[in-house]
Design a protein around this motif. Structure first.
Motif, PDB file in Angstrom:
ATOM      1  N   LEU A  23      -0.911  -2.422  -2.914  1.00  0.00           N
ATOM      2  CA  LEU A  23      -1.715  -1.517  -2.093  1.00  0.00           C
ATOM      3  C   LEU A  23      -1.942  -0.235  -2.875  1.00  0.00           C
ATOM      4  N   VAL A  24      -3.206   0.050  -3.179  1.00  0.00           N
ATOM      5  CA  VAL A  24      -3.569   1.166  -4.049  1.00  0.00           C
ATOM      6  C   VAL A  24      -4.091   2.329  -3.202  1.00  0.00           C
ATOM      7  N   ASP A  25      -3.267   3.363  -3.057  1.00  0.00           N
ATOM      8  CA  ASP A  25      -3.611   4.518  -2.221  1.00  0.00           C
ATOM      9  C   ASP A  25      -4.218   4.037  -0.907  1.00  0.00           C
TER      10      ASP A  25
ATOM     11  N   ALA B 157       6.903 -12.376  -0.916  1.00  0.00           N
ATOM     12  CA  ALA B 157       6.253 -12.031  -2.179  1.00  0.00           C
ATOM     13  C   ALA B 157       6.517 -10.561  -2.513  1.00  0.00           C
ATOM     14  N   PRO B 158       6.521 -10.209  -3.791  1.00  0.00           N
ATOM     15  CA  PRO B 158       6.713  -8.809  -4.174  1.00  0.00           C
ATOM     16  C   PRO B 158       5.565  -7.939  -3.651  1.00  0.00           C
ATOM     17  N   ILE B 159       5.908  -6.738  -3.196  1.00  0.00           N
ATOM     18  CA  ILE B 159       4.916  -5.797  -2.662  1.00  0.00           C
ATOM     19  C   ILE B 159       5.096  -4.460  -3.370  1.00  0.00           C
ATOM     20  N   THR B 160       3.982  -3.862  -3.763  1.00  0.00           N
ATOM     21  CA  THR B 160       4.005  -2.551  -4.411  1.00  0.00           C
ATOM     22  C   THR B 160       3.018  -1.626  -3.719  1.00  0.00           C
ATOM     23  N   VAL B 161       3.453  -0.405  -3.455  1.00  0.00           N
ATOM     24  CA  VAL B 161       2.569   0.652  -2.980  1.00  0.00           C
ATOM     25  C   VAL B 161       2.372   1.629  -4.133  1.00  0.00           C
TER      26      VAL B 161
ATOM     27  N   THR C 283       6.527   6.278   3.332  1.00  0.00           N
ATOM     28  CA  THR C 283       6.898   5.662   4.605  1.00  0.00           C
ATOM     29  C   THR C 283       6.304   4.262   4.717  1.00  0.00           C
ATOM     30  N   LEU C 284       5.051   4.101   4.265  1.00  0.00           N
ATOM     31  CA  LEU C 284       4.435   2.772   4.246  1.00  0.00           C
ATOM     32  C   LEU C 284       5.249   1.820   3.379  1.00  0.00           C
ATOM     33  N   ALA C 285       5.641   2.279   2.191  1.00  0.00           N
ATOM     34  CA  ALA C 285       6.411   1.425   1.287  1.00  0.00           C
ATOM     35  C   ALA C 285       7.742   1.013   1.912  1.00  0.00           C
TER      36      ALA C 285
ATOM     37  N   TYR D  85       7.665   1.568  -4.593  1.00  0.00           N
ATOM     38  CA  TYR D  85       6.758   2.711  -4.506  1.00  0.00           C
ATOM     39  C   TYR D  85       6.596   3.315  -5.891  1.00  0.00           C
ATOM     40  N   GLU D  86       5.351   3.665  -6.209  1.00  0.00           N
ATOM     41  CA  GLU D  86       5.081   4.384  -7.449  1.00  0.00           C
ATOM     42  C   GLU D  86       3.918   5.332  -7.213  1.00  0.00           C
TER      43      GLU D  86
END
Length: 268
Positions: A116-118, A210-214, A230-232, A239-240
């Motif tokens: 999820l990108v911004d 599955a892996p999730i990245t914010v 908070t979303l992450a 989170y990054e």
């Protein structure tokens, strides 16, 4: 670039590279070319699929209000049409982050990773309803009648995206088209309803393993960074922060975005 017909509409698609499938879906009013800076970094390692939603880019305009389930299924239908049924890394930017998460929840067996990108974040969304949809349609009709997209469309794009790395010919081709502005208005009018649909889906359908990245672009805003963190946490995601970067991370920090997408398949 090619076109595939989904639900009676011709969808514009660009496929590059080779390897595990990666789907890129851009935010409100954006087109396939907004991913141009990051594609050369991904294509040596991934089959990169970019597509335009109805009324966006070069895709035919639809008339039905967008829904979360509809957008999630659109990604699945697109992959089927391209003969890419296997699990995919789904990358959603801004409003498309809602669609990408919806895809992961509704099609868990087809989700290899989620980035999820911004992404849009709505804790208390307000569904617009038929009145807002009708107002958006009326506004789109008025813009078309006045000829404003053809006269001012590319200039408005340049004002909103500065500096704009997109090819000028593509910007003119896309943003002079009335359907693009109508498509953006229609999608914006449905934003609250789509966000509310996602909140309900979170209660009903768990995320896959599955892996999730914010990947956020706080750009100096502590409030926005807090919402993204908070979303992450809520999604159990990595989170990054892409710094420095504005909202269009794919243009401001393509190297960071490519690295995050390539690392997405690695266990947290």
């Amino acid at each position: 670039m090619t076109f595939v017909r989904l639900r009676g509409l011709a969808h514009h698609v660009a496929v590059d590279g080779d390897g595990p499938v990666c789907v890129l879906s851009a935010g409100l009013g954006l087109g396939w070319f907004d991913w141009d800076p990051v594609v050369p970094l991904l294509a040596p390692h991934r089959t990169v699929v970019r597509f335009d939603r109805p009324g966006h880019g070069l895709t035919q305009e639809g008339t039905a209000p967008p829904t979360l389930a509809g957008e999630a299924d659109r990604i699945a239908d697109l992959l089927d049409a391209l003969g890419l049924p296997g699990p995919a890394t789904v990358v959603g930017h801004s409003i498309a982050g809602l669609h990408a998460e919806g895809f992961a929840r509704l099609h868990p067996e087809r989700t290899a990773a989620l980035v999820l990108v911004d992404s849009s974040v709505e804790d208390h969304p307000r569904p617009g309803g038929p009145a807002l949809a009708a107002a958006a349609a009326a506004a789109g009709t008025a813009l078309t009648a006045l000829g404003l997209p053809a006269a001012l469309g590319p200039a408005l794009r340049r004002l909103a995206v500065r500096p704009d790395p997109a090819p000028p010919a593509d910007v003119r081709r896309v943003y002079r088209a009335s359907r693009v502005w109508r498509g953006a208005l229609r999608e914006n009018a449905s934003y609250g309803s789509v966000a509310a649909e996602l909140l309900a889906l979170r209660r009903a359908r768990p995320l896959p393993s599955a892996p999730i990245t914010v990947l956020a672009a706080p750009d100096g805003s502590a409030r926005w960074e807090h919402r993204q963190r908070t979303l992450a946490r809520g999604l159990g995601a990595r989170y990054e922060a892409a710094e420095p970067s504005g909202h269009l991370v794919m243009q401001d920090a393509p190297g960071t975005l490519a690295r995050v997408v390539l690392q997405a398949l690695q266990p947290a």
